[in-house]
Scaffold this motif. Structure first.
Motif, PDB file in Angstrom:
ATOM      1  N   GLU A   5       0.835  -1.206   0.000  1.00 42.55           N
ATOM      2  CA  GLU A   5       0.000   0.000   0.000  1.00 42.55           C
ATOM      3  C   GLU A   5       0.868   1.253   0.000  1.00 42.55           C
ATOM      4  OE1 GLU A   5      -4.128  -0.399   2.207  1.00 42.55           O
ATOM      5  OE2 GLU A   5      -2.499  -1.090   3.501  1.00 42.55           O
ATOM      6  N   PHE A   6       1.954   1.216   0.777  1.00 44.25           N
ATOM      7  CA  PHE A   6       2.817   2.396   0.829  1.00 44.25           C
ATOM      8  C   PHE A   6       3.500   2.631  -0.509  1.00 44.25           C
ATOM      9  CE2 PHE A   6       6.881   4.540   1.463  1.00 44.25           C
ATOM     10  CZ  PHE A   6       6.416   5.740   1.979  1.00 44.25           C
ATOM     11  N   LYS A   7       3.933   1.578  -1.175  1.00 47.28           N
ATOM     12  CA  LYS A   7       4.594   1.741  -2.476  1.00 47.28           C
ATOM     13  C   LYS A   7       3.651   2.443  -3.456  1.00 47.28           C
ATOM     14  CE  LYS A   7       6.359  -0.759  -6.467  1.00 47.28           C
ATOM     15  NZ  LYS A   7       6.634  -2.066  -7.067  1.00 47.28           N
ATOM     16  N   ILE A   8       2.426   1.995  -3.524  1.00 44.83           N
ATOM     17  CA  ILE A   8       1.443   2.599  -4.431  1.00 44.83           C
ATOM     18  C   ILE A   8       1.222   4.070  -4.057  1.00 44.83           C
ATOM     19  CG2 ILE A   8      -0.984   2.539  -5.145  1.00 44.83           C
ATOM     20  CD1 ILE A   8      -0.792  -0.564  -4.689  1.00 44.83           C
ATOM     21  N   PHE A   9       1.064   4.317  -2.770  1.00 46.00           N
ATOM     22  CA  PHE A   9       0.847   5.674  -2.279  1.00 46.00           C
ATOM     23  C   PHE A   9       2.027   6.579  -2.635  1.00 46.00           C
ATOM     24  CE2 PHE A   9       1.342   8.829   1.135  1.00 46.00           C
ATOM     25  CZ  PHE A   9       0.111   9.455   1.093  1.00 46.00           C
ATOM     26  N   ALA A  10       3.241   6.130  -2.310  1.00 43.23           N
ATOM     27  CA  ALA A  10       4.438   6.941  -2.541  1.00 43.23           C
ATOM     28  C   ALA A  10       4.671   7.187  -4.026  1.00 43.23           C
ATOM     29  CB  ALA A  10       5.654   6.260  -1.919  1.00 43.23           C
ATOM     30  N   LYS A  11       4.440   6.190  -4.845  1.00 41.59           N
ATOM     31  CA  LYS A  11       4.641   6.365  -6.292  1.00 41.59           C
ATOM     32  C   LYS A  11       3.662   7.395  -6.848  1.00 41.59           C
ATOM     33  CE  LYS A  11       7.693   3.063  -7.253  1.00 41.59           C
ATOM     34  NZ  LYS A  11       8.606   2.762  -8.271  1.00 41.59           N
ATOM     35  N   ARG A  12       2.431   7.382  -6.367  1.00 42.72           N
ATOM     36  CA  ARG A  12       1.447   8.358  -6.849  1.00 42.72           C
ATOM     37  C   ARG A  12       1.825   9.777  -6.436  1.00 42.72           C
ATOM     38  NH1 ARG A  12      -4.053   5.881  -8.125  1.00 42.72           N
ATOM     39  NH2 ARG A  12      -3.504   3.696  -8.389  1.00 42.72           N
ATOM     40  N   ALA A  54      13.719   0.652   0.531  1.00 44.10           N
ATOM     41  CA  ALA A  54      12.983  -0.615   0.430  1.00 44.10           C
ATOM     42  C   ALA A  54      11.480  -0.385   0.598  1.00 44.10           C
ATOM     43  CB  ALA A  54      13.494  -1.613   1.464  1.00 44.10           C
ATOM     44  N   TYR A  55      11.083   0.541   1.462  1.00 45.77           N
ATOM     45  CA  TYR A  55       9.664   0.883   1.594  1.00 45.77           C
ATOM     46  C   TYR A  55       9.137   1.441   0.275  1.00 45.77           C
ATOM     47  CZ  TYR A  55      10.125   0.814   6.759  1.00 45.77           C
ATOM     48  OH  TYR A  55      10.337   0.479   8.054  1.00 45.77           O
ATOM     49  N   TYR A  56       9.881   2.355  -0.296  1.00 46.84           N
ATOM     50  CA  TYR A  56       9.452   3.031  -1.525  1.00 46.84           C
ATOM     51  C   TYR A  56       9.262   2.026  -2.669  1.00 46.84           C
ATOM     52  CZ  TYR A  56       9.325   6.286  -5.430  1.00 46.84           C
ATOM     53  OH  TYR A  56       8.945   6.976  -6.562  1.00 46.84           O
ATOM     54  N   ASN A  60      10.042  -3.980   1.352  1.00 47.13           N
ATOM     55  CA  ASN A  60       9.709  -4.186   2.764  1.00 47.13           C
ATOM     56  C   ASN A  60       8.363  -3.537   3.023  1.00 47.13           C
ATOM     57  OD1 ASN A  60      12.292  -5.186   3.044  1.00 47.13           O
ATOM     58  ND2 ASN A  60      12.979  -3.627   4.478  1.00 47.13           N
ATOM     59  N   ASP A  61       7.592  -4.137   3.923  1.00 44.21           N
ATOM     60  CA  ASP A  61       6.381  -3.424   4.316  1.00 44.21           C
ATOM     61  C   ASP A  61       6.733  -2.505   5.482  1.00 44.21           C
ATOM     62  OD1 ASP A  61       6.259  -4.809   6.741  1.00 44.21           O
ATOM     63  OD2 ASP A  61       4.731  -6.206   6.062  1.00 44.21           O
ATOM     64  N   ILE A  62       5.857  -1.592   5.781  1.00 45.50           N
ATOM     65  CA  ILE A  62       6.149  -0.549   6.766  1.00 45.50           C
ATOM     66  C   ILE A  62       5.661  -0.919   8.159  1.00 45.50           C
ATOM     67  CG2 ILE A  62       6.147   1.277   5.025  1.00 45.50           C
ATOM     68  CD1 ILE A  62       3.332   2.061   6.097  1.00 45.50           C
ATOM     69  N   SER A  63       5.327  -2.169   8.398  1.00 46.15           N
ATOM     70  CA  SER A  63       4.705  -2.589   9.659  1.00 46.15           C
ATOM     71  C   SER A  63       5.491  -2.192  10.900  1.00 46.15           C
ATOM     72  CB  SER A  63       4.493  -4.103   9.669  1.00 46.15           C
ATOM     73  OG  SER A  63       3.628  -4.469   8.647  1.00 46.15           O
ATOM     74  N   GLU A  64       6.795  -2.410  10.884  1.00 41.98           N
ATOM     75  CA  GLU A  64       7.591  -2.126  12.078  1.00 41.98           C
ATOM     76  C   GLU A  64       7.585  -0.628  12.403  1.00 41.98           C
ATOM     77  OE1 GLU A  64      12.175  -2.514  13.637  1.00 41.98           O
ATOM     78  OE2 GLU A  64      11.471  -3.918  12.106  1.00 41.98           O
TER      79      GLU A  64
END
Length: 181
Positions: A5-12, A54-56, A60-64
């Motif tokens: 979800e973060f990757k999609i958000f950040a790319k947009r 890695a988040y971008y 990696n997911d951003i859970s931590e």
């Protein structure tokens, strides 16, 4: 690897807000703008640049990180960060986030996008539990059925494909569903 979800958000957002910065700096800035530290310990500042990279890219997911910051989010500050004065540049974020907010427009796009980021962080921070009724990552296949499929076909198929067609862009479930009689 599936998009986070973060990757999609950040790319947009990156199309308009990243400019010429490195992806790790941009990803970190997104978290800095929504997180309001409550103590001297700042998990956003302590996270390594390679982790933000890695988040971008969705590696990696951003859970931590999300679990450390979810109680101290400031959507107002983030909304100010993404605000723009030009009507030409407002159109792109509105179009990009319309799948989540059908009524997004120039008057509310900042609040909508900030709320979306908060939802992503809250979702990532939520405790992960095994659901005995529906497997969350399996497209709604009951967990008991998933266990049987794992035994029959091996964990590799389920883990590798997430129970969806691995062909590019297909994303159809590998399993058919029938109504309980």
């Amino acid at each position: 690897m599936a998009d986070t979800e973060f990757k999609i958000f950040a790319k947009r957002l990156s199309t308009k807000y990243r400019r010429n910065r490195k992806v790790e700096a941009f990803a970190k800035e997104l978290f800095e703008k929504i997180y309001l530290p409550e103590s001297e310990d700042d998990p956003v500042d302590e996270t390594l640049p390679r982790t933000y990279k890695a988040y971008y890219y969705g590696q990696n997911d951003i859970s931590e990180l999300a679990s450390k910051i979810s109680g101290s989010l400031d959507t107002g500050n983030f909304a100010e960060y993404i605000q723009t004065d030009s009507d030409d540049t407002i159109e792109y974020p509105c179009d990009s986030f319309r799948p989540w907010f059908p009524d997004i427009d120039s008057s509310n796009y900042c609040a909508c996008i900030a709320e979306r980021f908060k939802d992503i962080i809250d979702h990532a921070a939520a405790p992960k539990t095994k659901d005995t009724t529906l497997a969350a990552t399996s497209g709604g296949v009951p967990a008991i059925q998933m266990a049987t499929l794992k035994e029959k076909y091996g964990i590799g198929l389920v883990a590798e494909t997430g129970s969806v067609c691995p062909n590019d862009g297909c994303q159809k479930s590998l399993f058919t569903y029938r109504a309980d009689l």
